[in-house]
Design a protein around this motif. Structure first.
Motif, PDB file in Angstrom:
ATOM      1  N   VAL A  98       5.054   3.634  -0.452  1.00  0.00           N
ATOM      2  CA  VAL A  98       5.525   3.033   0.796  1.00  0.00           C
ATOM      3  C   VAL A  98       7.050   3.029   0.839  1.00  0.00           C
ATOM      4  O   VAL A  98       7.664   3.283   1.885  1.00  0.00           O
ATOM      5  CB  VAL A  98       4.966   1.599   0.941  1.00  0.00           C
ATOM      6  CG1 VAL A  98       5.564   0.907   2.169  1.00  0.00           C
ATOM      7  CG2 VAL A  98       3.440   1.629   1.063  1.00  0.00           C
ATOM      8  N   ASP A  99       7.687   2.768  -0.296  1.00  0.00           N
ATOM      9  CA  ASP A  99       9.148   2.758  -0.343  1.00  0.00           C
ATOM     10  C   ASP A  99       9.723   4.146  -0.085  1.00  0.00           C
ATOM     11  O   ASP A  99      10.773   4.276   0.562  1.00  0.00           O
ATOM     12  CB  ASP A  99       9.610   2.246  -1.705  1.00  0.00           C
ATOM     13  CG  ASP A  99      11.124   2.216  -1.817  1.00  0.00           C
ATOM     14  OD1 ASP A  99      11.751   1.455  -1.052  1.00  0.00           O
ATOM     15  OD2 ASP A  99      11.671   2.957  -2.646  1.00  0.00           O
ATOM     16  N   LEU A 100       9.064   5.175  -0.566  1.00  0.00           N
ATOM     17  CA  LEU A 100       9.544   6.537  -0.322  1.00  0.00           C
ATOM     18  C   LEU A 100       9.525   6.872   1.163  1.00  0.00           C
ATOM     19  O   LEU A 100      10.392   7.604   1.654  1.00  0.00           O
ATOM     20  CB  LEU A 100       8.681   7.545  -1.095  1.00  0.00           C
ATOM     21  CG  LEU A 100       8.935   7.630  -2.607  1.00  0.00           C
ATOM     22  CD1 LEU A 100       7.880   8.513  -3.275  1.00  0.00           C
ATOM     23  CD2 LEU A 100      10.327   8.178  -2.890  1.00  0.00           C
ATOM     24  N   ARG A 101       8.544   6.313   1.887  1.00  0.00           N
ATOM     25  CA  ARG A 101       8.420   6.620   3.317  1.00  0.00           C
ATOM     26  C   ARG A 101       9.194   5.659   4.206  1.00  0.00           C
ATOM     27  O   ARG A 101       9.574   6.019   5.324  1.00  0.00           O
ATOM     28  CB  ARG A 101       6.929   6.617   3.685  1.00  0.00           C
ATOM     29  CG  ARG A 101       6.230   7.753   2.947  1.00  0.00           C
ATOM     30  CD  ARG A 101       4.822   8.003   3.336  1.00  0.00           C
ATOM     31  NE  ARG A 101       4.341   9.102   2.504  1.00  0.00           N
ATOM     32  CZ  ARG A 101       3.176   9.150   1.914  1.00  0.00           C
ATOM     33  NH1 ARG A 101       2.321   8.164   2.095  1.00  0.00           N
ATOM     34  NH2 ARG A 101       2.823  10.175   1.169  1.00  0.00           N
ATOM     35  N   HIS A 102       9.418   4.448   3.704  1.00  0.00           N
ATOM     36  CA  HIS A 102      10.158   3.443   4.492  1.00  0.00           C
ATOM     37  C   HIS A 102      11.151   2.726   3.584  1.00  0.00           C
ATOM     38  O   HIS A 102      11.061   1.501   3.397  1.00  0.00           O
ATOM     39  CB  HIS A 102       9.184   2.440   5.128  1.00  0.00           C
ATOM     40  CG  HIS A 102       8.200   3.065   6.061  1.00  0.00           C
ATOM     41  ND1 HIS A 102       8.501   3.361   7.372  1.00  0.00           N
ATOM     42  CD2 HIS A 102       6.921   3.475   5.859  1.00  0.00           C
ATOM     43  CE1 HIS A 102       7.438   3.909   7.952  1.00  0.00           C
ATOM     44  NE2 HIS A 102       6.469   3.999   7.052  1.00  0.00           N
ATOM     45  N   GLY A 104      13.922   0.580   1.898  1.00  0.00           N
ATOM     46  CA  GLY A 104      14.737  -0.550   2.328  1.00  0.00           C
ATOM     47  C   GLY A 104      14.191  -1.318   3.517  1.00  0.00           C
ATOM     48  O   GLY A 104      14.892  -2.177   4.066  1.00  0.00           O
ATOM     49  N   SER A 105      12.963  -1.061   3.924  1.00  0.00           N
ATOM     50  CA  SER A 105      12.404  -1.711   5.118  1.00  0.00           C
ATOM     51  C   SER A 105      11.874  -3.105   4.803  1.00  0.00           C
ATOM     52  O   SER A 105      11.647  -3.464   3.648  1.00  0.00           O
ATOM     53  CB  SER A 105      11.261  -0.858   5.680  1.00  0.00           C
ATOM     54  OG  SER A 105      10.175  -0.828   4.768  1.00  0.00           O
ATOM     55  N   LEU A 107       8.953  -3.985   5.464  1.00  0.00           N
ATOM     56  CA  LEU A 107       7.613  -3.745   4.945  1.00  0.00           C
ATOM     57  C   LEU A 107       7.645  -3.652   3.425  1.00  0.00           C
ATOM     58  O   LEU A 107       6.819  -4.256   2.735  1.00  0.00           O
ATOM     59  CB  LEU A 107       7.035  -2.457   5.534  1.00  0.00           C
ATOM     60  CG  LEU A 107       5.685  -1.991   4.982  1.00  0.00           C
ATOM     61  CD1 LEU A 107       4.602  -3.012   5.304  1.00  0.00           C
ATOM     62  CD2 LEU A 107       5.327  -0.611   5.542  1.00  0.00           C
ATOM     63  N   VAL A 108       8.597  -2.900   2.884  1.00  0.00           N
ATOM     64  CA  VAL A 108       8.714  -2.743   1.431  1.00  0.00           C
ATOM     65  C   VAL A 108       9.072  -4.078   0.786  1.00  0.00           C
ATOM     66  O   VAL A 108       8.518  -4.450  -0.255  1.00  0.00           O
ATOM     67  CB  VAL A 108       9.766  -1.673   1.084  1.00  0.00           C
ATOM     68  CG1 VAL A 108      10.025  -1.643  -0.417  1.00  0.00           C
ATOM     69  CG2 VAL A 108       9.308  -0.304   1.568  1.00  0.00           C
ATOM     70  N   THR A 109       9.989  -4.823   1.413  1.00  0.00           N
ATOM     71  CA  THR A 109      10.393  -6.123   0.880  1.00  0.00           C
ATOM     72  C   THR A 109       9.206  -7.066   0.792  1.00  0.00           C
ATOM     73  O   THR A 109       8.996  -7.738  -0.228  1.00  0.00           O
ATOM     74  CB  THR A 109      11.486  -6.753   1.763  1.00  0.00           C
ATOM     75  OG1 THR A 109      12.640  -5.910   1.758  1.00  0.00           O
ATOM     76  CG2 THR A 109      11.868  -8.134   1.261  1.00  0.00           C
ATOM     77  N   GLU A 110       8.404  -7.101   1.862  1.00  0.00           N
ATOM     78  CA  GLU A 110       7.239  -7.984   1.870  1.00  0.00           C
ATOM     79  C   GLU A 110       6.191  -7.532   0.855  1.00  0.00           C
ATOM     80  O   GLU A 110       5.580  -8.352   0.167  1.00  0.00           O
ATOM     81  CB  GLU A 110       6.621  -8.030   3.275  1.00  0.00           C
ATOM     82  CG  GLU A 110       5.485  -9.034   3.393  1.00  0.00           C
ATOM     83  CD  GLU A 110       4.958  -9.158   4.810  1.00  0.00           C
ATOM     84  OE1 GLU A 110       3.940  -9.862   4.998  1.00  0.00           O
ATOM     85  OE2 GLU A 110       5.557  -8.558   5.733  1.00  0.00           O
ATOM     86  N   ASN A 180      15.802  -2.173  -5.306  1.00  0.00           N
ATOM     87  CA  ASN A 180      16.004  -0.721  -5.258  1.00  0.00           C
ATOM     88  C   ASN A 180      14.931  -0.067  -6.125  1.00  0.00           C
ATOM     89  O   ASN A 180      15.095   0.115  -7.328  1.00  0.00           O
ATOM     90  CB  ASN A 180      17.399  -0.350  -5.768  1.00  0.00           C
ATOM     91  CG  ASN A 180      17.697   1.131  -5.610  1.00  0.00           C
ATOM     92  OD1 ASN A 180      16.796   1.943  -5.376  1.00  0.00           O
ATOM     93  ND2 ASN A 180      18.950   1.504  -5.740  1.00  0.00           N
ATOM     94  N   LEU A 181      13.812   0.284  -5.516  1.00  0.00           N
ATOM     95  CA  LEU A 181      12.664   0.768  -6.277  1.00  0.00           C
ATOM     96  C   LEU A 181      12.901   2.157  -6.866  1.00  0.00           C
ATOM     97  O   LEU A 181      12.178   2.570  -7.774  1.00  0.00           O
ATOM     98  CB  LEU A 181      11.417   0.769  -5.399  1.00  0.00           C
ATOM     99  CG  LEU A 181      11.032  -0.613  -4.825  1.00  0.00           C
ATOM    100  CD1 LEU A 181       9.762  -0.514  -4.008  1.00  0.00           C
ATOM    101  CD2 LEU A 181      10.863  -1.635  -5.946  1.00  0.00           C
ATOM    102  N   GLY A 182      13.904   2.851  -6.392  1.00  0.00           N
ATOM    103  CA  GLY A 182      14.246   4.134  -6.992  1.00  0.00           C
ATOM    104  C   GLY A 182      14.807   3.985  -8.393  1.00  0.00           C
ATOM    105  O   GLY A 182      14.929   4.975  -9.125  1.00  0.00           O
ATOM    106  N   GLN A 183      15.135   2.747  -8.778  1.00  0.00           N
ATOM    107  CA  GLN A 183      15.674   2.490 -10.106  1.00  0.00           C
ATOM    108  C   GLN A 183      14.607   2.093 -11.117  1.00  0.00           C
ATOM    109  O   GLN A 183      14.908   1.758 -12.261  1.00  0.00           O
ATOM    110  CB  GLN A 183      16.740   1.399 -10.035  1.00  0.00           C
ATOM    111  CG  GLN A 183      17.974   1.827  -9.242  1.00  0.00           C
ATOM    112  CD  GLN A 183      18.981   0.713  -9.082  1.00  0.00           C
ATOM    113  OE1 GLN A 183      18.658  -0.475  -9.196  1.00  0.00           O
ATOM    114  NE2 GLN A 183      20.226   1.081  -8.799  1.00  0.00           N
ATOM    115  N   LEU A 184      13.344   2.129 -10.699  1.00  0.00           N
ATOM    116  CA  LEU A 184      12.268   1.860 -11.644  1.00  0.00           C
ATOM    117  C   LEU A 184      12.152   3.016 -12.635  1.00  0.00           C
ATOM    118  O   LEU A 184      12.494   4.152 -12.330  1.00  0.00           O
ATOM    119  CB  LEU A 184      10.939   1.683 -10.896  1.00  0.00           C
ATOM    120  CG  LEU A 184      10.817   0.473  -9.957  1.00  0.00           C
ATOM    121  CD1 LEU A 184       9.464   0.493  -9.253  1.00  0.00           C
ATOM    122  CD2 LEU A 184      10.979  -0.830 -10.730  1.00  0.00           C
TER     123      LEU A 184
END
Length: 265
Positions: A98-102, A104-105, A107-110, A180-184
């Motif tokens: 979901v983060d890849l498609r949206h 910082g949204s 939606l991702v935060t929730e 920042n989920l890209g940092q996982l």
């Protein structure tokens, strides 16, 4: 040419003896490698789910993943996932999709906050990895500095460690999932944060993990890696991912740390 029974017996005996010697040599080499990894490390970076506990032992990750799919459908967002992705049984994998498609949204935060809530629930029924608590306390007692480098919620990790009386062994060096989920992991971000904060050179550290993402993050950070695998399938998976040293129990680590501690006294 037909071999006589005596010759066949000698050949079989020789083959078995050679096999035993080869296996013994391999075990001796692996034990030596393990001892070197442990005694050389001044800083140890633990992954959380696996080496420290089985987080989802009583609150299945599969159920959380299914609930995420249902939650997206209720919100009319089922199209965010492909048919194949709806079958994922790892809630972190769904969050990253979901983060890849949206990115910082809201939606991702929730969704990330929902995952944190579920992880906190899971922590109350998590199964401690055998020998983990004692290993952590012993490593701390002999002067090694410890950190957590994980893709899980740092808030949940704090709560789990506090409940086990282990928080002081790690705090403040607990580096979990950020917004920042890209940092996982496999990105080495959390490992590099830990190294910088503790003033540790990568060669002085050791990472203990149980996933291919851990293997790759340690490789990128330049940190020696030790795999923890609770079964043979997991062990083979880690070795195929590039892990040269894998254990199926933390008991030998504990014995090496104890011995090293007595030697330095």
């Amino acid at each position: 040419m037909v071999r006589r029974p005596a010759k066949l017996l000698r050949d079989l005996t020789h083959a078995l003896a050679t096999s035993v010697v080869t296996q013994t040599d391999r075990v001796t080499v692996e034990t030596g490698n393990l001892r070197e990894l442990i005694t050389r490390a001044r800083f140890v970076l633990f992954d959380f789910d696996g080496p420290i506990c089985r987080l989802f032992a009583g609150h299945a990750a599969e159920d959380i993943a299914d609930s995420f799919v249902e939650w997206l459908e209720i919100r009319g967002l089922s199209g965010v996932l492909t048919d194949e992705e709806r079958k994922y049984k790892d809630p972190q994998a769904l969050l990253r999709v979901v983060d890849l498609r949206h990115p910082g949204s809201d939606l991702v935060t929730e969704m990330e906050e929902r995952l944190t809530t579920e992880e906190i629930k899971a922590a109350s029924t998590a199964m401690p990895t055998p020998f983990a608590d004692m290993l952590i306390r012993t490593w701390t007692a002999v002067g090694c500095r410890l950190a957590i480098t994980a893709n899980n919620s740092a808030r949940m990790i704090h709560e789990y460690l506090a409940n086990r009386g282990l928080l002081s062994c790690f705090a403040p060096h607990i580096y979990g999932r950020t917004r920042n989920l890209g940092q996982l992991k496999p990105d080495p971000h959390c490992l590099n944060r830990a190294l910088r904060a503790m003033g540790a050179a990568p060669s002085e550290a050791l990472m203990i993990g149980d996933s291919s993402a851990d293997v790759e993050a340690a490789r990128q950070a330049g940190v020696p890696f030790l795999g923890y695998a609770r079964n043979e399938d997991k062990s083979n998976f880690l070795r195929n991912a590039g892990a040269e040293n894998v254990v199926d129990s933390l008991s030998p680590l504990l014995e090496i740390v104890k011995a090293a501690g007595h030697t330095s006294e």
